[in-house]
Enzyme design. Structure first.
Site, mmCIF file in Angstrom:
data_model
loop_
_atom_site.group_PDB
_atom_site.id
_atom_site.type_symbol
_atom_site.label_atom_id
_atom_site.label_comp_id
_atom_site.label_asym_id
_atom_site.label_seq_id
_atom_site.Cartn_x
_atom_site.Cartn_y
_atom_site.Cartn_z
ATOM 1 C CB VAL A 24 20.257 1.145 16.410
ATOM 2 C CG1 VAL A 24 21.280 0.606 15.403
ATOM 3 C CG2 VAL A 24 19.138 1.890 15.693
ATOM 4 C CE LYS A 25 22.064 -7.193 20.783
ATOM 5 N NZ LYS A 25 21.355 -8.498 20.876
#
Length: 217
Positions: free
Chosen positions: A82-83
């Site tokens: 997850v960025k």
């Protein structure tokens, strides 16, 4: 140093992956737009091509919404990272999601202090944008060096993911400093194999071989 490819072009990813040149993939909203495809669809396809981390970026700006989007993205595949943006809300989301065992890439880092905060929040990766700092006449590579020193001083396990790579010189510089990962567009990775003296030497070898009148097969 691990190589991540910075693109949502699945054909380019496949080509490099077949050569063993891809340890992971990074994407962002701009790259998804360029692909012209649905974010879930293209991200799922990328996760099926590579076994390493695939960064998929949230678009929310508030922590609770980032957490919800991050959980949704993490459902796509086991190798999703997850960025999150390096804001206070992003750090809050990082703390929660990393605490749930999800990989987190904290992006848009432009200072060593920001990188320190991301490590304390449990980030898997920190993404300093060296090219964008260079655009402002600052030294992006020096930032990688500063972060490396700080992380080594205190034993932080967050991996330094050198991003916004613009040239093959950037790749060499961050490798010498000790970046754990670099992410670059496919065309930059391909240019790493090029050198004018290689071309010149090969041309001479071929000319000399032609004069022998021989064939190997």
């Amino acid at each position: 140093m691990k190589f991540f490819v910075d693109t949502a072009d699945t054909q380019a990813i496949s080509d490099l992956n077949d050569l063993g040149m891809v340890d992971g993939v990074t994407t962002n909203p701009s790259l998804i737009l360029k692909s012209g495809r649905d974010i879930i669809e293209v991200t799922r396809e990328i996760c099926g091509i590579v076994t390493g981390p695939v960064s998929a970026e949230v678009v929310a700006l508030e922590a609770d919404a980032m957490i919800a989007e991050g959980r949704k993205l993490a459902e796509i595949a086991e190798n999703i990272t997850v960025k999150l943006p390096l804001t206070w809300d992003g750090l809050k989301a990082c703390k929660v999601l990393s605490g749930e065992g999800k990989m987190v890439n904290v992006t848009l880092c432009f200072s060593a202090n920001q990188a320190l905060l991301a490590a304390k929040a449990g980030a898997t990766f920190i993404s300093p944008f060296i090219g964008r700092l260079d655009d402002m006449s600052l030294d992006g590579v020096e930032l990688i060096e500063d972060i490396r020193t700080i992380y080594d001083n205190y034993g932080y396990e967050t991996e330094i993911l050198a991003a916004s790579i613009r040239s093959i010189n950037h790749v060499q510089q961050v490798a010498l400093i000790g970046a754990d990962v670099m992410t670059a567009p496919p065309e930059v990775i391909k240019k790493l194999a090029s050198h004018p003296l290689t071309d010149k030497g090969l041309e001479q070898f071929m000319a000399d071989w032609a004069k022998t009148g021989q064939n190997i097969l």
